[in-house]
Design an enzyme around this catalytic site. Structure first.
Site, short mmCIF file in Angstrom:
data_model
loop_
_atom_site.label_atom_id
_atom_site.label_comp_id
_atom_site.label_asym_id
_atom_site.label_seq_id
_atom_site.Cartn_x
_atom_site.Cartn_y
_atom_site.Cartn_z
N SER A 33 66.81 -55.34 -1.35
CA SER A 33 66.31 -56.65 -0.94
C SER A 33 66.17 -57.58 -2.15
O SER A 33 67.15 -57.88 -2.82
CB SER A 33 64.99 -56.48 -0.17
N ASP A 49 69.81 -57.40 10.37
CA ASP A 49 69.10 -58.07 9.27
C ASP A 49 69.66 -59.49 9.11
O ASP A 49 70.89 -59.68 9.14
CB ASP A 49 69.32 -57.27 7.98
N HIS A 76 66.14 -54.71 8.61
CA HIS A 76 66.10 -54.86 7.16
C HIS A 76 65.48 -53.69 6.39
O HIS A 76 66.05 -53.27 5.38
CB HIS A 76 65.36 -56.16 6.81
#
Length: 336
Positions: free
Chosen positions: A169, A272, A302
């Protein structure tokens, strides 16, 4: 008896596409909690896991923390005897939207990479917003890379010619950025591989532009909603003029550094909003002649990388991501 309030429902149109095991976990543990971006900001929020459901860290040979100038790193060393030229090393940046996370975040993933790739792992506890906004995290990432390259052989017993970087991320964002920083350095630092899991690639992305279909397609997803992503973005980088700078959005890095970038493994989640950013970044690397493997994890939202423990998915998609990442890293180091 009154039913508890549902703050994070699974939209009916999403339910058929979502992994059943994730849906069960979400409804049990997350649906009745207020999303972090709707709470008053309190740094104590970081004392709870950014993502629930992680496995326990694996046993490794040694774990030691080292201070840098403005942050620290945690070093995981494999069991056994190192190679004659030293261990390969993987520099890892945790997720959390440049806002959440601590030195303990994603230790399970770090130990998995340490064990599976037979590599030292250096996990960077970079500074976080809103207290330390952009570019503090980038500065810490660059310092960690330089520290590993210049002092890793003597301090950690690593081979500085076998450095890989990676992250999840926001951490994937930092990892991608330092591959370009390394190429532009006065004394370029060789990076042999980059491993990016659900990375943030473009901080100018939104639901109102058409560049990344996943921002519209997954606008009503679970976990990382567009408004939550914008909350993270504003905590980290409160000046919108900075969002298009390439050390915030690596998709805009110079073409010359794309041509010099290391081979990449990019894992993205089907459900996501960031999915198509990661794919676009991989495609841009490919156009520059860089070998790239892109994997899309079907039915997954995600936070899948950090959810390999609680969910009953060790034999399929979530645990498969960790396994795939470990295999890719081991192969990059010649340890597959």
């Amino acid at each position: 008896m009154a039913q508890p309030t549902i703050y994070q429902p699974i939209p009916p149109e999403l339910a058929p596409r979502l992994l059943d095991e994730y849906a069960a976990f979400h409804n049990k543990h997350l649906a009745h909690t207020v999303p972090v971006h709707e709470l008053p900001w309190d740094p104590a929020i970081r004392n709870t896991p950014a993502v629930l459901g992680s496995s326990e860290p694996l046993k490794v040979g040694a774990v030691k923390d080292y201070p840098l100038s403005k942050c620290s790193v945690r070093v995981f060393t494999p069991e056994g005897k190192p190679p004659e030229d030293g261990w390969p090393v993987f520099i890892f940046f945790h997720g959390g939207g440049w806002t959440l996370g601590t030195i303990n975040t994603e230790n399970a993933f770090s130990t998995n990479m340490c064990t599976r790739a037979r590599s030292v792992v250096v996990s960077v506890d970079y500074r976080l917003g809103p207290e330390e906004p952009y570019p503090a995290a980038v500065e810490d990432a660059v310092e960690a890379l330089r520290w590993v390259y210049t002092r890793g052989k003597t301090e950690l017993g690593i081979d500085p010619s076998r450095i890989a970087v990676g992250g999840s991320s926001s951490g994937g964002n930092l990892a991608a950025i330092i591959t370009h920083k390394a190429a532009l350095s006065e004394s370029p630092i060789p990076i042999v591989f980059q491993l990016l899991v659900v990375p943030v690639i473009d901080n100018t992305a939104s639901t109102t532009d058409g560049r990344y279909r996943s921002w519209q397609e997954n606008a009503d997803t679970v976990s990382l909603l567009p408004k939550k992503m914008l909350w993270f973005r504003n905590n980290y980088s409160p000046n919108p003029e900075d969002w298009s700078k390439w050390d915030s959005s690596p998709i805009f890095a110079p073409e010359e550094t794309f041509r010099k970038a290391p081979p990449a493994w990019i894992g993205v989640a089907e459900l996501d909003i960031l999915r198509d950013e990661g794919i676009a970044y991989g495609e841009k690397l490919r156009k520059a002649g860089v070998p790239v493997e892109i994997k899309v994890y079907k039915g997954a939202p995600h936070p899948i990388m950090a959810m390999d423990g609680e969910l009953r998915l060790r034999h399929i998609r979530i645990f498969q991501l960790v396994s795939d990442a470990g295999t890719a890293l081991a192969k990059a180091f010649g340890n597959a």
